[in-house]
Design a protein around this motif. Structure first.
Motif, PDB file in Angstrom:
ATOM      1  N   SER A  15       3.732   5.474  -5.369  1.00 33.04           N
ATOM      2  CA  SER A  15       3.498   5.674  -7.008  1.00 33.04           C
ATOM      3  C   SER A  15       2.778   6.449  -7.110  1.00 33.04           C
ATOM      4  O   SER A  15       2.409   7.344  -8.390  1.00 33.04           O
ATOM      5  CB  SER A  15       3.061   4.045  -7.897  1.00 33.04           C
ATOM      6  N   LYS A  66       1.065  -1.201  -0.203  1.00 29.30           N
ATOM      7  CA  LYS A  66       0.036   0.082  -0.178  1.00 29.30           C
ATOM      8  C   LYS A  66       0.348   1.072  -0.175  1.00 29.30           C
ATOM      9  O   LYS A  66       0.407   1.793  -0.868  1.00 29.30           O
ATOM     10  CB  LYS A  66      -0.618  -0.109   1.160  1.00 29.30           C
ATOM     11  N   THR A  93       2.130   1.751  -2.932  1.00 34.54           N
ATOM     12  CA  THR A  93       1.114   2.526  -4.565  1.00 34.54           C
ATOM     13  C   THR A  93       0.975   3.539  -4.067  1.00 34.54           C
ATOM     14  O   THR A  93       0.606   4.418  -4.666  1.00 34.54           O
ATOM     15  CB  THR A  93       0.077   1.385  -3.905  1.00 34.54           C
TER      16      THR A  93
END
Length: 125
Positions: free
Chosen positions: A86, A80, A83
């Motif tokens: 990103s 997570k 993510t």
């Protein structure tokens, strides 16, 4: 809540930090751009445009940092966290791409205006 690999403390409010990041970035970039505009190194329009761009990027970066840290503090939150990181990077990159596209559009319009002006001047010669 189970602790993750890194103890990041109590999870922080991401939206609140997005706003804080925007304010901090606006203060820094606004001050720098004001100085540049006052010294006639850039126009006031360029100063405003750059301040808005950097304020947006600062807000994204701060929100990303807080969300990533929150996830790193959770058990099994590494994916997570990556993510969130990103998505934040993609957001900052998107602001750069949009800025580049707008610059191209303005340059094209300025070039076309110059061409029209030149053509009109030739009519009077």
């Amino acid at each position: 809540m189970q602790k993750g690999v890194i103890d990041t403390g109590t999870p922080r409010n991401v939206l609140g930090h997005v706003i804080s990041g925007a304010i901090a970035s606006a203060v820094v970039s606004g001050t720098i751009n004001y100085k540049k505009a006052k010294e006639a190194k850039i126009s006031s329009n360029e100063a405003i445009k750059d301040t808005v761009k950097k304020t947006t990027q600062g807000a994204i970066a701060t929100g990303t940092a807080i969300a990533t840290a929150n996830y790193l503090g959770q058990q099994g939150g590494f994916l997570k966290a990556m993510t969130a990181l990103s998505i934040g990077m993609a957001g900052i990159y998107a602001v750069e791409v949009i800025d580049d596209k707008l610059n191209e559009k303005y340059e094209t319009l300025a070039y076309e205006e110059d061409e029209i002006k030149t053509l009109k001047e030739e009519d009077y010669e």
